[in-house]
Design an enzyme around this catalytic site. Structure first.
Site, PDB file in Angstrom:
ATOM      1  N   HIS A   9       0.851  -1.188   0.000  1.00 61.85           N
ATOM      2  CA  HIS A   9       0.000   0.000   0.000  1.00 61.85           C
ATOM      3  C   HIS A   9       0.890   1.243   0.000  1.00 61.85           C
ATOM      4  O   HIS A   9       2.105   1.143   0.183  1.00 61.85           O
ATOM      5  CB  HIS A   9      -0.932   0.019   1.231  1.00 61.85           C
ATOM      6  CG  HIS A   9      -0.193  -0.021   2.520  1.00 61.85           C
ATOM      7  ND1 HIS A   9      -0.123  -1.134   3.311  1.00 61.85           N
ATOM      8  CD2 HIS A   9       0.540   0.921   3.149  1.00 61.85           C
ATOM      9  CE1 HIS A   9       0.608  -0.880   4.372  1.00 61.85           C
ATOM     10  NE2 HIS A   9       1.025   0.353   4.300  1.00 61.85           N
TER      11      HIS A   9
HETATM   12  C1  T46 Z   1       3.129   0.857   6.798  1.00 66.95           C
HETATM   13  C2  T46 Z   1       3.896  -0.389   7.041  1.00 66.95           C
HETATM   14  C3  T46 Z   1       5.370  -0.143   7.155  1.00 66.95           C
HETATM   15  C4  T46 Z   1      -3.782  -0.336  13.718  1.00 66.95           C
HETATM   16  O1  T46 Z   1      -4.835  -0.572  14.313  1.00 66.95           O
HETATM   17  N1  T46 Z   1      -3.041   0.759  14.063  1.00 66.95           N
HETATM   18  C5  T46 Z   1      -1.868   1.064  13.441  1.00 66.95           C
HETATM   19  O2  T46 Z   1      -1.240   2.078  13.795  1.00 66.95           O
HETATM   20  C6  T46 Z   1      -1.407   0.205  12.408  1.00 66.95           C
HETATM   21  C7  T46 Z   1      -0.105   0.530  11.685  1.00 66.95           C
HETATM   22  C8  T46 Z   1      -2.147  -0.897  12.072  1.00 66.95           C
HETATM   23  N2  T46 Z   1      -3.300  -1.157  12.730  1.00 66.95           N
HETATM   24  C9  T46 Z   1      -4.061  -2.367  12.400  1.00 66.95           C
HETATM   25  C10 T46 Z   1      -4.677  -2.358  11.018  1.00 66.95           C
HETATM   26  C11 T46 Z   1      -4.648  -3.822  10.629  1.00 66.95           C
HETATM   27  O3  T46 Z   1      -5.828  -4.442  11.105  1.00 66.95           O
HETATM   28  O4  T46 Z   1      -3.146  -3.471  12.412  1.00 66.95           O
HETATM   29  C12 T46 Z   1      -3.463  -4.389  11.391  1.00 66.95           C
HETATM   30  C13 T46 Z   1      -2.250  -4.669  10.504  1.00 66.95           C
HETATM   31  O5  T46 Z   1      -1.934  -3.461   9.769  1.00 66.95           O
HETATM   32  P1  T46 Z   1      -1.446  -3.505   8.257  1.00 66.95           P
HETATM   33  O6  T46 Z   1      -2.038  -4.648   7.537  1.00 66.95           O
HETATM   34  O7  T46 Z   1      -1.661  -2.147   7.667  1.00 66.95           O
HETATM   35  O8  T46 Z   1       0.137  -3.776   8.446  1.00 66.95           O
HETATM   36  P2  T46 Z   1       1.294  -3.677   7.371  1.00 66.95           P
HETATM   37  O9  T46 Z   1       2.474  -4.316   7.993  1.00 66.95           O
HETATM   38  O10 T46 Z   1       0.876  -4.165   6.039  1.00 66.95           O
HETATM   39  O11 T46 Z   1       1.573  -2.092   7.197  1.00 66.95           O
HETATM   40  C14 T46 Z   1       2.050  -1.330   8.300  1.00 66.95           C
HETATM   41  C15 T46 Z   1       1.354   0.025   8.362  1.00 66.95           C
HETATM   42  O12 T46 Z   1      -0.062  -0.171   8.389  1.00 66.95           O
HETATM   43  C16 T46 Z   1       1.708   0.894   7.188  1.00 66.95           C
HETATM   44  O13 T46 Z   1       1.289   2.222   7.440  1.00 66.95           O
HETATM   45  O14 T46 Z   1       3.607   1.756   6.156  1.00 66.95           O
HETATM   46  O15 T46 Z   1       3.453  -1.137   8.188  1.00 66.95           O
END
Ligand code: T46
Length: 143
Positions: free
Chosen positions: A54
Site C-alpha cells: 500500500h
Molecule cells: C506501513 C507499514 C510499514 C492499527 O490498528 N493501528 C496502526 O497504527 C497500524 C499501523 C495498524 N493497525 C491495524 C490495522 C490492521 O488491522 O493493524 C493491522 C495490521 O496493519 P497492516 O495490515 O496495515 O500492516 P502492514 O504491515 O501491512 O503495514 C504497516 C502500516 O499499516 C503501514 O502504514 O507503512 O506497516
C-alpha cells in the site's frame, strides 16, 4: 543500492555508546524528519511472509529495524528500490505517496515505525493502479 525516491532517505541516528552497550534516543527536535504522533512495531512475522502493499496519501514514517533484518521495497510509481534494513542505528524515512512492500523478515526481526499521524484508514491507498494515478498527479504529470 539504486538511488532512493526523492521523498525517501536514510537517517543515521545518534548512538550513545559506552562499555555497557548502546542507547539511541528518539526525541522531538533532535533531527527527526517530522513530529511523531504514533509508534508501532512489527515482530514475529511468519517465514516467507510479505507485508505492506500500500501507499499513503499524506503519512510520513521512519522505519528502524531494531533487531534482525528485513527488506523494505519503496516505489514512487517510476522506480522501485529494495532497501535492506538491518541496523538499529539507521532509519528509512518514507514520505508520501510511496508504495511499500516488506519482505525477507528474519525470525528475530523487530521493525519499529515512527509515524507523523494517528492511524487513519482513509490515508491508505491499497490499489497499485490508483497509487500510480495519485503519484503522477502529485508530480504534475496528469497524463
Ligand atoms: C506501513 C507499514 C510499514 C492499527 O490498528 N493501528 C496502526 O497504527 C497500524 C499501523 C495498524 N493497525 C491495524 C490495522 C490492521 O488491522 O493493524 C493491522 C495490521 O496493519 P497492516 O495490515 O496495515 O500492516 P502492514 O504491515 O501491512 O503495514 C504497516 C502500516 O499499516 C503501514 O502504514 O507503512 O506497516
Amino acid at each position: 543500492m539504486t538511488a532512493l525516491p526523492a521523498s525517501c532517505s536514510l537517517v543515521d541516528l545518534t548512538v550513545h555508546g559506552d562499555t555497557r552497550g548502546s542507547l539511541i534516543a528518539l526525541e522531538q527536535g533532535t533531527g527527526l524528519p517530522f513530529a511523531i504522533q504514533r509508534v508501532y512495531y512489527i515482530y514475529g512475522t511468519a517465514r516467507n511472509t510479505a507485508r505492506g502493499f500500500h501507499a499513503h496519501h499524506q503519512l510520513q514514517q521512519l522505519a528502524i529495524c531494531v533487531a534482525g533484518s528485513c527488506t523494505m521495497i519503496v516505489d514512487d510509481g517510476v522506480q522501485r528500490v529494495e532497501v535492506p534494513l538491518d541496523r538499529p542505528d539507521r532509519g528509512l524515512h518514507i514520505g508520501s505517496p510511496i508504495w511499500r512492500e516488506m519482505t525477507d523478515f528474519s525470525d528475530d526481526c523487530v521493525l519499529l515505525v515512527l509515524a507523523s499521524a494517528p492511524y487513519e484508514d482513509a490515508d491508505y491507498i491499497r490499489d497499485y493502479d490508483e497509487f500510480r494515478r495519485v503519484a503522477a498527479e502529485r508530480n504534475g504529470d496528469l497524463s
